[in-house]
Structures are given as C-alpha cells and as structure tokens.
Write a protein that holds these residues in place. Structure first.
Motif, mmCIF file in Angstrom:
data_model
loop_
_atom_site.group_PDB
_atom_site.id
_atom_site.type_symbol
_atom_site.label_atom_id
_atom_site.label_comp_id
_atom_site.label_asym_id
_atom_site.label_seq_id
_atom_site.Cartn_x
_atom_site.Cartn_y
_atom_site.Cartn_z
ATOM 1 N N UNK A 1 0.844 -1.196 0.000
ATOM 2 C CA UNK A 1 0.000 0.000 0.000
ATOM 3 C C UNK A 1 0.880 1.247 0.000
ATOM 4 N N UNK A 2 0.627 2.126 -0.951
ATOM 5 C CA UNK A 2 1.440 3.328 -1.082
ATOM 6 C C UNK A 2 0.872 4.527 -0.336
ATOM 7 N N UNK A 3 1.599 5.618 -0.397
ATOM 8 C CA UNK A 3 1.177 6.852 0.261
ATOM 9 C C UNK A 3 -0.002 7.470 -0.497
ATOM 10 N N UNK A 4 -0.925 8.114 0.227
ATOM 11 C CA UNK A 4 -2.084 8.755 -0.420
ATOM 12 C C UNK A 4 -1.647 9.832 -1.405
ATOM 13 N N UNK A 5 -2.362 9.912 -2.507
ATOM 14 C CA UNK A 5 -2.110 10.927 -3.521
ATOM 15 C C UNK A 5 -3.205 11.990 -3.448
ATOM 16 N N UNK A 6 -2.804 13.238 -3.451
ATOM 17 C CA UNK A 6 -3.748 14.350 -3.333
ATOM 18 C C UNK A 6 -3.923 15.025 -4.692
ATOM 19 N N UNK A 7 -5.165 15.004 -5.190
ATOM 20 C CA UNK A 7 -5.461 15.631 -6.481
ATOM 21 C C UNK A 7 -6.395 16.833 -6.320
ATOM 22 N N UNK A 8 -6.392 17.416 -5.121
ATOM 23 C CA UNK A 8 -7.282 18.544 -4.863
ATOM 24 C C UNK A 8 -6.988 19.725 -5.791
ATOM 25 N N UNK A 9 -5.767 19.778 -6.311
ATOM 26 C CA UNK A 9 -5.413 20.875 -7.220
ATOM 27 C C UNK A 9 -6.225 20.830 -8.509
ATOM 28 N N UNK A 10 -6.807 19.668 -8.803
ATOM 29 C CA UNK A 10 -7.597 19.522 -10.015
ATOM 30 C C UNK A 10 -9.099 19.499 -9.747
ATOM 31 N N UNK A 11 -9.509 19.666 -8.500
ATOM 32 C CA UNK A 11 -10.920 19.522 -8.166
ATOM 33 C C UNK A 11 -11.778 20.494 -8.978
ATOM 34 N N UNK A 12 -12.905 19.972 -9.478
ATOM 35 C CA UNK A 12 -13.785 20.767 -10.307
ATOM 36 C C UNK A 12 -13.424 20.721 -11.776
ATOM 37 N N UNK A 13 -12.362 19.974 -12.121
ATOM 38 C CA UNK A 13 -11.915 19.894 -13.512
ATOM 39 C C UNK A 13 -12.165 18.513 -14.113
ATOM 40 N N UNK A 14 -13.151 17.788 -13.513
ATOM 41 C CA UNK A 14 -13.403 16.416 -13.982
ATOM 42 C C UNK A 14 -13.962 16.355 -15.394
ATOM 43 N N UNK A 15 -14.295 17.493 -15.985
ATOM 44 C CA UNK A 15 -14.771 17.512 -17.363
ATOM 45 C C UNK A 15 -13.656 17.631 -18.379
ATOM 46 N N UNK A 16 -12.432 17.807 -17.913
ATOM 47 C CA UNK A 16 -11.274 17.953 -18.800
ATOM 48 C C UNK A 16 -10.617 16.596 -19.006
ATOM 49 N N UNK A 17 -10.712 16.069 -20.195
ATOM 50 C CA UNK A 17 -10.188 14.722 -20.446
ATOM 51 C C UNK A 17 -8.678 14.637 -20.289
ATOM 52 N N UNK A 18 -7.969 15.732 -20.500
ATOM 53 C CA UNK A 18 -6.515 15.714 -20.331
ATOM 54 C C UNK A 18 -6.143 15.627 -18.847
ATOM 55 N N UNK A 19 -6.933 16.270 -18.006
ATOM 56 C CA UNK A 19 -6.725 16.182 -16.562
ATOM 57 C C UNK A 19 -7.029 14.767 -16.078
ATOM 58 N N UNK A 20 -8.121 14.199 -16.575
ATOM 59 C CA UNK A 20 -8.484 12.831 -16.198
ATOM 60 C C UNK A 20 -7.375 11.850 -16.582
ATOM 61 N N UNK A 21 -6.808 12.043 -17.763
ATOM 62 C CA UNK A 21 -5.731 11.180 -18.209
ATOM 63 C C UNK A 21 -4.491 11.352 -17.340
ATOM 64 N N UNK A 22 -4.194 12.587 -16.990
ATOM 65 C CA UNK A 22 -3.022 12.883 -16.172
ATOM 66 C C UNK A 22 -3.136 12.259 -14.779
ATOM 67 N N UNK A 23 -4.318 12.396 -14.168
ATOM 68 C CA UNK A 23 -4.547 11.820 -12.834
ATOM 69 C C UNK A 23 -4.419 10.308 -12.886
ATOM 70 N N UNK A 24 -5.046 9.693 -13.864
ATOM 71 C CA UNK A 24 -5.013 8.234 -13.992
ATOM 72 C C UNK A 24 -3.589 7.732 -14.207
ATOM 73 N N UNK A 25 -2.841 8.397 -15.079
ATOM 74 C CA UNK A 25 -1.472 7.976 -15.362
ATOM 75 C C UNK A 25 -0.579 8.111 -14.128
ATOM 76 N N UNK A 26 -0.812 9.148 -13.337
ATOM 77 C CA UNK A 26 -0.017 9.323 -12.114
ATOM 78 C C UNK A 26 -0.269 8.177 -11.135
ATOM 79 N N UNK A 27 -1.536 7.786 -11.012
ATOM 80 C CA UNK A 27 -1.882 6.668 -10.124
ATOM 81 C C UNK A 27 -1.279 5.363 -10.644
#
Length: 259
Positions: A170-196
C-alpha cells in the motif's frame, strides 16, 4: 466477512502486507489497485480493519440457479455494488455515481483502474473515467495498492488453489485537490489516472503495457483463434498427405502384383 472468509484467508494463505499505516482509520479514501485475480477483492479487505466497497458486475447478482442465488446473497451481504454493463456506456456512469456515493458517506471505495483483470500478469493502461472522476468530484485521497502474486494462487482453469503467500503493498495517499472541479477535462483525467498507474507500477514491479487490458484480451483471443485455425489446417493437410501417400503405395503395390 472479517470473521469467516477474511479470517480463513489470513490463516490459510498468510498474506504479507506493507504500508497499512497509509489507510486512514476513518474518513473517505479511494483504493486504486492493480487487478491480477478474482481473489484481489477478498485479500485486500481481509487485511484491513475497515470495509472496502468494490463495484461488482451485475451478472454476480442475477445469475440463475442455486449457485447464482448463493453468489448474489454473498455479494449483497458484503455490501458490494452491482453495476449493469449492458447500457450504451457500459459500467462507466453507474460506477462513477456509485463510487461518489460511497466516498461521500465517508467510506473506503475500491476500484481497479485497468477495468478488468490482467490477462498475463502485466500492468495495463488505466481507464481515465471512473477513478479520476470520483477523485476529482469528491476530493478524496487516492491510495495506490499493489496486489502481489494473487494470480498464481488460482490461475484460470485451475480448480484447487495453490497454497502460497500473496502480498499487498500500500502506497502513500495521492492528493489531487489541485484539479478539483476539472473532472470535465479529459486531459486532466488522463493525467490523474497515469499518475496513479505509475505509483501502482512502482509498488508492484510489474511490466507496464501502454494499452488497455480489454484490447490485450481481444488480441490474445484473436491470436489463439488464428493459432487454432492454423493447427486445424495443418492437421487436415497432414491427413490429406498421409492419405495421398497411402494411395500411392496402394497403387504401387497393385502395379507390382499385376507385373
């Protein structure tokens, strides 16, 4: 679950765990894991004090017969969420809504970003919809999880499980609050997923494949079909060749007898 199935799994298989301190004692979190085996959804909750709610395909809840009823009762009993994948957009939207509801209740939500089990033990590209959208809609931390060797316990087609120690890292928690409210941006979604997925890869040590596991499964199935067709064609050709040689031998023998 904790006292029966969970206790039995820990006693018999003795899974080792690293990073338990990263799981919060209370409050919401999203557990994003690689997916090697059907048993992943049992081993991970078994080693945690808190309940983890996973999404389960609707077929587990509506299969016919006695076995189907028992399966449905089990999944309902452990609080898993049925998702109907027959709609135009499949499990996507239903999974996202269900995940958000679980997180907003302050619970642990488990998800497999690959969308399906790995067909060969490698780590495949994460799907950008469910995980990232739930994380950005709720602001909950994402905790990467790596299941180790669970696919070796009961490979496809093997009835009796192999007694061995799987691992959970189990790894350390990842914080994506910097992107909150941007779930409609497919590039942000891709970036978050790739980081995880990158964090899961580091935890698991798996080889990463930059394609979706569903596409890999189709490719493997097509290759297996082609191989079977080639083997069938080769068998027919060999059979025809043997028949031809036999025919020539018979004709040669008949000619020699006549002479």
């Amino acid at each position: 679950m904790k006292l029966t199935v969970g206790g039995g799994l820990k006693t018999v298989f003795r899974p080792w765990v690293e990073g338990l301190e990263h799981i919060p004692a209370e409050g919401p979190a999203i557990l994003a894991s690689n997916h090697l085996s059907f048993s992943d959804s049992f081993f991970l909750p078994a080693v945690l004090d808190r309940r983890v709610t996973f999404i389960a395909k609707a077929e587990y809840f509506n299969s016919p017969g006695v076995k189907g009823k028992l399966t449905a009762a089990f999944f309902k009993g452990i609080g898993q969420l049925p998702v109907d994948r027959s709609g135009a957009r499949g499990a996507g939207e239903a999974a996202i809504r269900s995940g958000i509801e679980v997180v907003e209740r302050g619970e642990l939500f488990g998800i497999y970003p690959e969308g399906t089990r790995s067909p060969d033990g490698r780590l495949y590209r994460g799907k950008p919809g469910g995980l990232a959208r739930v994380a950005l809609a709720t602001g909950a931390p994402v905790i990467p999880v790596a299941m180790i060797d669970t696919e070796k316990i009961q490979p496809p087609g093997q009835v009796r499980p192999k007694l061995m120690r799987p691992g959970i890292r189990i790894g350390k928690p990842l914080d994506f609050s910097r992107y909150q409210g941007m779930e409609g941006d497919r590039f942000i979604l891709r970036s978050v997923t790739d980081e995880v997925m990158y964090e899961i890869m580091k935890l698991s040590g798996q080889e990463y494949v930059d394609m979706y596991a569903t596409a890999a499964k189709r490719q493997i199935a097509e290759e297996a079909k082609k191989k079977a067709e080639l083997e069938k064609a080769a068998g027919k050709a060999d059979k025809a060749s043997k028949a031809d040689r036999k025919g020539k031998a018979d004709r040669k023998g008949k000619a020699a007898g006549e002479a």
